[in-house]
Write a protein that holds these residues in place. Structure first.
Motif, PDB file in Angstrom:
ATOM      1  N   ILE A   1      -0.194  -1.007   0.174  1.00 14.16           N
ATOM      2  CA  ILE A   1      -0.777   0.234  -0.415  1.00 14.16           C
ATOM      3  C   ILE A   1      -0.332  -0.188  -1.730  1.00 14.16           C
ATOM      4  CG2 ILE A   1      -0.802   2.529  -0.616  1.00 14.16           C
ATOM      5  CD1 ILE A   1      -2.337   1.683   1.789  1.00 14.16           C
ATOM      6  N   PHE A   2       0.983  -0.163  -2.105  1.00 15.99           N
ATOM      7  CA  PHE A   2       1.411  -0.240  -3.488  1.00 15.99           C
ATOM      8  C   PHE A   2       1.131  -1.600  -4.229  1.00 15.99           C
ATOM      9  CE2 PHE A   2       3.673   3.139  -1.417  1.00 15.99           C
ATOM     10  CZ  PHE A   2       2.862   4.109  -2.157  1.00 15.99           C
ATOM     11  N   VAL A   3       0.007  -1.623  -4.818  1.00 13.67           N
ATOM     12  CA  VAL A   3      -0.659  -2.898  -5.155  1.00 13.67           C
ATOM     13  C   VAL A   3       0.251  -3.391  -6.364  1.00 13.67           C
ATOM     14  CG1 VAL A   3      -2.720  -4.330  -5.743  1.00 13.67           C
ATOM     15  CG2 VAL A   3      -2.838  -2.216  -4.407  1.00 13.67           C
ATOM     16  N   LYS A   4       0.475  -2.563  -7.208  1.00  8.90           N
ATOM     17  CA  LYS A   4       1.289  -3.026  -8.233  1.00  8.90           C
ATOM     18  C   LYS A   4       2.467  -4.022  -7.762  1.00  8.90           C
ATOM     19  CE  LYS A   4       3.847  -1.769 -12.514  1.00  8.90           C
ATOM     20  NZ  LYS A   4       4.224  -0.647 -13.145  1.00  8.90           N
TER      21      LYS A   4
ATOM     22  N   PRO B   1      -6.622   2.237 -11.351  1.00 11.71           N
ATOM     23  CA  PRO B   1      -6.370   0.936 -11.317  1.00 11.71           C
ATOM     24  C   PRO B   1      -4.911   0.399 -10.396  1.00 11.71           C
ATOM     25  CG  PRO B   1      -5.534   2.012 -13.423  1.00 11.71           C
ATOM     26  CD  PRO B   1      -6.206   3.099 -12.564  1.00 11.71           C
ATOM     27  N   ALA B   2      -5.248  -0.922 -10.059  1.00 12.26           N
ATOM     28  CA  ALA B   2      -4.168  -1.568  -9.274  1.00 12.26           C
ATOM     29  C   ALA B   2      -2.727  -1.208 -10.001  1.00 12.26           C
ATOM     30  CB  ALA B   2      -4.316  -3.060  -9.139  1.00 12.26           C
ATOM     31  N   GLU B   3      -2.641  -1.333 -11.101  1.00  9.75           N
ATOM     32  CA  GLU B   3      -1.463  -1.199 -11.989  1.00  9.75           C
ATOM     33  C   GLU B   3      -0.705   0.015 -11.813  1.00  9.75           C
ATOM     34  OE1 GLU B   3       0.399  -3.391 -14.034  1.00  9.75           O
ATOM     35  OE2 GLU B   3      -0.785  -4.844 -12.730  1.00  9.75           O
TER      36      GLU B   3
ATOM     37  N   ILE C   1      -2.659   7.976   1.822  1.00  4.81           N
ATOM     38  CA  ILE C   1      -2.495   7.304   0.485  1.00  4.81           C
ATOM     39  C   ILE C   1      -3.825   6.991   0.188  1.00  4.81           C
ATOM     40  CG2 ILE C   1      -1.760   5.842  -1.369  1.00  4.81           C
ATOM     41  CD1 ILE C   1       1.050   6.106   0.254  1.00  4.81           C
ATOM     42  N   ILE C   2      -4.657   6.248   1.243  1.00  5.30           N
ATOM     43  CA  ILE C   2      -5.960   5.915   0.741  1.00  5.30           C
ATOM     44  C   ILE C   2      -6.844   6.809   0.801  1.00  5.30           C
ATOM     45  CG2 ILE C   2      -7.769   4.244   1.806  1.00  5.30           C
ATOM     46  CD1 ILE C   2      -5.956   2.391   2.996  1.00  5.30           C
TER      47      ILE C   2
ATOM     48  N   LEU D   1      -7.324  18.691   1.184  1.00  5.01           N
ATOM     49  CA  LEU D   1      -8.530  18.024   1.841  1.00  5.01           C
ATOM     50  C   LEU D   1      -8.470  16.553   2.173  1.00  5.01           C
ATOM     51  CD1 LEU D   1     -11.444  18.778   2.404  1.00  5.01           C
ATOM     52  CD2 LEU D   1     -11.812  17.635  -0.001  1.00  5.01           C
TER      53      LEU D   1
ATOM     54  N   MET E   1      -1.131   1.546  -8.847  1.00  3.18           N
ATOM     55  CA  MET E   1      -0.826   1.882  -7.542  1.00  3.18           C
ATOM     56  C   MET E   1       0.722   1.615  -7.223  1.00  3.18           C
ATOM     57  SD  MET E   1      -3.208   3.209  -5.998  1.00  3.18           S
ATOM     58  CE  MET E   1      -2.556   3.191  -4.231  1.00  3.18           C
ATOM     59  N   GLU E   2       1.615   2.490  -7.513  1.00  5.83           N
ATOM     60  CA  GLU E   2       3.103   2.274  -7.352  1.00  5.83           C
ATOM     61  C   GLU E   2       3.657   3.637  -6.736  1.00  5.83           C
ATOM     62  OE1 GLU E   2       5.426   1.485 -10.827  1.00  5.83           O
ATOM     63  OE2 GLU E   2       3.966   2.696 -12.174  1.00  5.83           O
ATOM     64  N   ILE E   3       4.922   3.382  -6.007  1.00  6.33           N
ATOM     65  CA  ILE E   3       5.375   4.419  -5.223  1.00  6.33           C
ATOM     66  C   ILE E   3       5.612   5.648  -6.036  1.00  6.33           C
ATOM     67  CG2 ILE E   3       7.472   5.539  -4.015  1.00  6.33           C
ATOM     68  CD1 ILE E   3       7.599   2.664  -2.877  1.00  6.33           C
TER      69      ILE E   3
ATOM     70  N   VAL F   1       6.983   9.395  -0.084  1.00 11.64           N
ATOM     71  CA  VAL F   1       6.593   8.131   0.462  1.00 11.64           C
ATOM     72  C   VAL F   1       7.648   7.567   1.372  1.00 11.64           C
ATOM     73  CG1 VAL F   1       5.983   5.806  -0.093  1.00 11.64           C
ATOM     74  CG2 VAL F   1       4.847   7.870  -1.267  1.00 11.64           C
TER      75      VAL F   1
ATOM     76  N   GLU G   1      -9.207  -7.132  -9.018  1.00 12.45           N
ATOM     77  CA  GLU G   1      -8.086  -7.818  -9.718  1.00 12.45           C
ATOM     78  C   GLU G   1      -7.238  -8.550  -8.868  1.00 12.45           C
ATOM     79  OE1 GLU G   1      -5.612  -5.030 -11.887  1.00 12.45           O
ATOM     80  OE2 GLU G   1      -7.189  -3.494 -11.861  1.00 12.45           O
TER      81      GLU G   1
ATOM     82  N   LYS H   1      -9.609  -2.333  -1.199  1.00 13.17           N
ATOM     83  CA  LYS H   1     -10.097  -1.046  -1.767  1.00 13.17           C
ATOM     84  C   LYS H   1      -8.977  -0.742  -2.982  1.00 13.17           C
ATOM     85  CE  LYS H   1     -10.521   3.801  -0.508  1.00 13.17           C
ATOM     86  NZ  LYS H   1     -11.719   3.983  -1.329  1.00 13.17           N
ATOM     87  N   LEU H   2      -7.709  -0.912  -3.017  1.00  9.30           N
ATOM     88  CA  LEU H   2      -7.238  -0.471  -3.874  1.00  9.30           C
ATOM     89  C   LEU H   2      -6.784  -1.618  -4.953  1.00  9.30           C
ATOM     90  CD1 LEU H   2      -4.439   1.266  -1.703  1.00  9.30           C
ATOM     91  CD2 LEU H   2      -6.202   2.391  -2.766  1.00  9.30           C
ATOM     92  N   GLY H   3      -6.851  -2.802  -4.708  1.00  7.31           N
ATOM     93  CA  GLY H   3      -6.505  -3.774  -5.673  1.00  7.31           C
ATOM     94  C   GLY H   3      -7.925  -4.143  -6.401  1.00  7.31           C
TER      95      GLY H   3
ATOM     96  N   VAL I   1      -6.549   8.529  -2.722  1.00  2.99           N
ATOM     97  CA  VAL I   1      -7.199   7.846  -3.657  1.00  2.99           C
ATOM     98  C   VAL I   1      -8.494   8.083  -3.686  1.00  2.99           C
ATOM     99  CG1 VAL I   1      -7.664   5.509  -4.495  1.00  2.99           C
ATOM    100  CG2 VAL I   1      -5.259   5.934  -3.865  1.00  2.99           C
ATOM    101  N   SER I   2      -9.347   7.914  -2.590  1.00  2.81           N
ATOM    102  CA  SER I   2     -10.748   8.268  -2.373  1.00  2.81           C
ATOM    103  C   SER I   2     -11.011   9.485  -2.844  1.00  2.81           C
ATOM    104  CB  SER I   2     -11.031   8.195  -1.034  1.00  2.81           C
ATOM    105  OG  SER I   2     -10.974   6.648  -0.551  1.00  2.81           O
ATOM    106  N   GLU I   3     -10.276  10.721  -2.681  1.00  2.00           N
ATOM    107  CA  GLU I   3     -10.415  12.120  -3.127  1.00  2.00           C
ATOM    108  C   GLU I   3     -10.137  12.130  -4.298  1.00  2.00           C
ATOM    109  OE1 GLU I   3     -11.934  14.537  -1.546  1.00  2.00           O
ATOM    110  OE2 GLU I   3     -11.968  13.467   0.556  1.00  2.00           O
TER     111      GLU I   3
ATOM    112  N   SER J   1       0.293   5.203   4.799  1.00  2.67           N
ATOM    113  CA  SER J   1      -0.842   4.384   3.839  1.00  2.67           C
ATOM    114  C   SER J   1      -2.181   5.109   4.275  1.00  2.67           C
ATOM    115  CB  SER J   1      -0.740   3.144   4.447  1.00  2.67           C
ATOM    116  OG  SER J   1      -0.929   2.885   5.908  1.00  2.67           O
TER     117      SER J   1
ATOM    118  N   PHE K   1       2.901   8.337  -6.464  1.00  2.92           N
ATOM    119  CA  PHE K   1       2.645   9.066  -5.156  1.00  2.92           C
ATOM    120  C   PHE K   1       3.616   9.874  -4.470  1.00  2.92           C
ATOM    121  CE2 PHE K   1      -0.768   6.010  -6.257  1.00  2.92           C
ATOM    122  CZ  PHE K   1      -1.816   6.864  -5.886  1.00  2.92           C
TER     123      PHE K   1
END
Lengths: 488, 75
Positions: free
Chosen positions: A215-218, B50-52, B34-35, B10, B54-56, B24, A249, A244-246, B38-40, B31, B59
Motif C-alpha cells: 500500500i505504501f508505494v513510496k 502520486p506514488a510519492e 486505504i485503497i 463514506l 503514498m506513505e504512512i 495505520v 510509475e 492502482k496506487l503505483g 484513495v478512491s474516494e 490496506s 494516512f
C-alpha cells in the motif's frame, strides 16, 4: 543440503558479506543472519525448547519472525507460523492443537502459555563454532502450516525439511533464479506462498527484501532502489493494489526487474495485460500449487501470451497424473478432464493428526486435488476449476473463471464471481454475482447482453445479481463457498 | 475538515476517525480501507495521489489526510 538453515550456515562461510535479509529496519549479511539464528536457537534451548517441540510464532513480517522460525528448525523443533491478524481465539486453538510449548509474538496472549517477546529474537547474535552444530535431517518435521481454509475447515499441514528443499528447488528452477537475485517479498510470511519464496532465495544464496504489504508505494519504490531489487513476489490482490496506487510509475523498474512471480489465486486478465505492458522484457510467472504440494507448475505469461486457464508445465520435482472419480489414471481432455494429481518430493508428509483427511487426499504417492484439468495440444496443463466449482450444465462443463473474465471486460464491472446453482432442467447452471464500479448504474440485462456476445450460449448466466462485495481471502481468492451457502 | 470527514466516513465507515495516535500502525486503518480512501479522495476532490505521496505519514490520521489533500489541491 538437507535444510534451509544448513544452506544459510554454508553461505555464511562462503559469502559472509553478501546481503541476506533486509526488512526496512534491519539489514543482515549472511554471516550476521546466521549468527542471529544460532544465537536465538541457543536462547530457545535455554528456555527448554527441545527437538520435536512445537512453537507457535505470530508473523511480524520482518527478519525477527524469520530468524525465530529458522532458530527453531536449527534446534530440531517445529516452526508453527500464524498470521499477523489472526483472532485471539484462533491463536489459542492452534496452540492447543499442536500442544505448543512456547508462543512468540509482539503481544502477550490472553491465555496461559510460556511467552517470548519477538523483540527478544534479534538480541542474541553470537559467533558460531561449526563443529558443534548439528543440522536437522531431511526427514525431520520442519513446520506445520495452517491453511486459510477456503474450501472448509483450516487444516494443519506437516512439512518435512526435504519437502521445504524440494519446493525451494521448484521455485529456483522454475523462475531461473540467478545467484545475485534480490527479491522483494511484500506478501505475508506466515503463508506458504511468501515463506517458500524466502526459502528459495536462501537456498540459492540470494537476497530477500521484506515489506509489509504494498500500500505504501513510496516505501516499496525506495526499497527497490536502495537494494537494487531484481525480482518481486506478489499475490493477485497485492498486484492489483500496486497497479492502482503505483500506477505506471512501477514501470520505471522495468530495466531492473528480471522476473515477477505471482501465485495463490488467478490473476485478472486486465492486471496481467498491464503488467506485460509495464515489463515487456521481464519474465512474468504464474505459479500453480497448494500448501500440500508446493509450486508444482509454472507459466510465463509474458513468453506464452494469453492462454486462458493455462497453468503451464510441471516444475523440476513435480510429476502430474489425471485421475477419474474412481482414482484411475485417465488421458484427460478438455471435454473429459480429470482430477489433477501430483507426486514429488515437495508433497507434504500429511495433515497433522488427521489420518482420515490423509486417506482422502493421498492416492499412493500422489496428492489428488479437486482441480479438474487436462493437457492441451501444446503439452501444457489447463485448469477448468475445482470440482465443486466447475459447473455441470446439461452435459456441458463451464469454467467459472471464464465467465468471470468475460464479465470483467465490461466497463463498470469492478469485481465478480460465478458459482453453480441448481437448475431443474440442466442439473446446474451458472449464476454471476457482480460489484458495479463506483457511480455506475448498470442493469443486469446489459451485462447479460454483453456476456451473450462474449461466450457460447450455454455459458451465459441467466441468473445475475448485484452485491456490495465479493468475498475474498487475503490473497484475493474468491470464497465461492460463502456465495454457495447464500444460495442454499 | 467537515467535508473531508464525510468523505472518510463514506470510504471506511467502520473506522473510528476520532481515535488519537497512528491509525495505520495501530492497525485501525487496513490496506482495504486505504485503497477505498484513495478512491474516494480521487473522485471527491478530483485529485491524483502520486506514488510519492503514498506513505504512512500521509494516512496516519484524519488530520494527515486533510493536510495531504490541501497540499495536492494547492499544487
Amino acid at each position: 543440503m538437507h535444510s534451509i538453515v544448513e544452506a544459510i550456515a554454508t553461505y555464511a562461510a562462503k559469502q559472509p558479506e553478501k546481503l541476506c535479509v533486509a526488512d526496512g529496519k534491519n539489514t543482515f549479511t549472511y554471516l550476521q543472519y546466521w549468527e542471529h539464528i544460532a544465537g536465538f536457537a541457543r536462547q530457545l534451548a535455554e528456555c527448554g525448547v527441545k527437538p520435536g517441540d512445537c512453537v507457535v510464532v505470530r508473523n511480524s513480517q520482518n527478519a525477527a519472525f524469520l530468524t525465530a522460525g529458522l532458530a527453531l528448525q536449527l534446534l530440531g523443533a517445529v516452526f508453527v507460523p500464524i498470521e499477523k491478524n489472526v483472532a485471539d481465539r484462533r491463536i489459542r486453538e492452534i496452540c492447543e492443537e499442536v500442544e505448543a510449548v512456547w508462543y512468540i509474538a509482539t503481544k502477550e496472549p490472553d491465555f496461559a502459555i510460556s511467552y517470548l517477546d519477538m523483540g527478544n529474537v534479534l538480541t542474541h547474535a553470537m559467533p558460531v563454532s561449526m563443529e558443534h552444530v548439528v543440522f536437522p535431517k531431511g526427514t525431520d518435521l520442519a513446520e506445520i502450516l495452517f491453511t486459510t481454509g477456503t474450501t472448509g475447515k483450516s487444516k494443519g499441514i506437516e512439512i518435512l525439511h526435504k519437502n521445504v528443499i524440494a519446493v525451494a528447488e521448484n521455485v529456483i528452477d522454475g523462475v531461473e533464479m540467478k545467484p545475485d537475485n534480490v527479491e522483494l517479498i511484500p506478501v505475508p510470511l506466515s503463508h506458504s506462498h511468501g515463506l517458500r519464496r524466502y526459502y528459495a532465495n536462501m537456498l540459492n544464496g540470494s537476497s530477500v527484501v521484506l515489506a509489509d504489504g504494498v500500500i505504501f508505494v513510496k516505501q516499496i519504490f525506495e526499497r527497490m532502489r536502495t537494494y537494487g531489487v531484481t525480482s518481486m513476489d506478489l499475490v493477485p490482490a497485492a498486484l492489483a493494489a500496486l497497479l492502482k496506487l503505483g500506477g505506471d510509475e512501477l514501470g520505471q523498474f522495468a530495466g531492473q526487474i528480471d522476473y515477477i512471480q505471482l501465485g495463490s489465486a488467478p490473476i485478472p486478465e486486465a492486471d496481467r495485460e498491464r503488467l506485460r505492458l509495464l515489463f515487456p522484457d521481464s519474465r512474468l510467472y504464474n505459479f500453480y500449487g497448494t500448501t500440500e504440494s508446493g509450486c508444482s507448475c509454472i507459466f510465463d505469461f509474458n513468453k506464452y501470451g494469453d492462454k486462458k486457464n493455462c497453468i503451464g508445465r510441471p516444475t523440476c520435482h513435480a510429476v502430474f497424473a489425471f485421475l477419474d472419480e474412481d482414482g484411475k489414471e485417465v488421458s484427460a481432455t478438455k471435454n473429459q478432464p480429470g482430477f489433477l494429481a501430483c507426486k514429488g518430493e515437495m508433497n507434504m508428509a500429511g495433515y497433522y493428526r488427521s489420518p482420515s483427511q490423509n486417506e482422502a487426499v493421498f492416492s499412493g504417492d500422489f496428492i489428488v486435488t479437486q482441480d479438474m484439468a487436462y493437457i492441451g495440444d501444446d503439452g501444457m496443463i489447463y485448469l477448468l476449476g475445482r470440482k465443486g466449482d466447475v459447473i455441470q450444465s446439461g452435459g456441458n462443463k463451464i469454467s467459472p473463471q471464464e465467465v468471470e473474465e468475460a464479465a470483467l471486460e465490461m466497463e463498470g464491472i469492478a469485481d465478480c464471481a460465478c458459482i453453480p446453482v441448481e437448475s431443474p432442467l440442466l442439473g446446474q447452471e451458472p449464476k454471476l454475482f457482480y460489484v458495479a464500479a463506483k457511480g455506475i448504474s448498470l442493469q443486469e440485462e446489459e451485462l447479460y447482453e454483453f456476456l451473450k456476445r462474449k461466450l457460447e450460449t450455454y455459458k451465459v448466466p441467466k441468473k445475475i445479481e448485484r452485491i456490495d462485495q465479493i468475498p475474498r481471502t487475503y490473497n484475493g481468492k474468491i470464497q465461492r463457498n460463502l456465495l454457495m451457502e447464500r444460495e442454499r | 475538515m467537515d467535508g473531508l470527514m464525510q468523505v472518510l466516513k463514506l470510504a471506511a465507515p467502520k473506522v473510528d476517525w476520532s481515535v488519537e495516535g497512528n491509525l495505520v500502525e495501530e492497525g485501525i486503518l487496513d490496506s482495504v480501507d486505504i485503497i477505498s480512501v484513495v478512491s474516494e479522495l480521487t473522485s471527491a476532490y478530483d485529485i491524483e495521489i502520486p506514488a510519492e505521496e503514498m506513505e504512512i505519514e500521509n494516512f496516519c490520521s484524519a488530520q494527515a489526510i486533510y493536510d495531504l489533500v490541501q497540499r495536492l489541491l494547492d499544487e
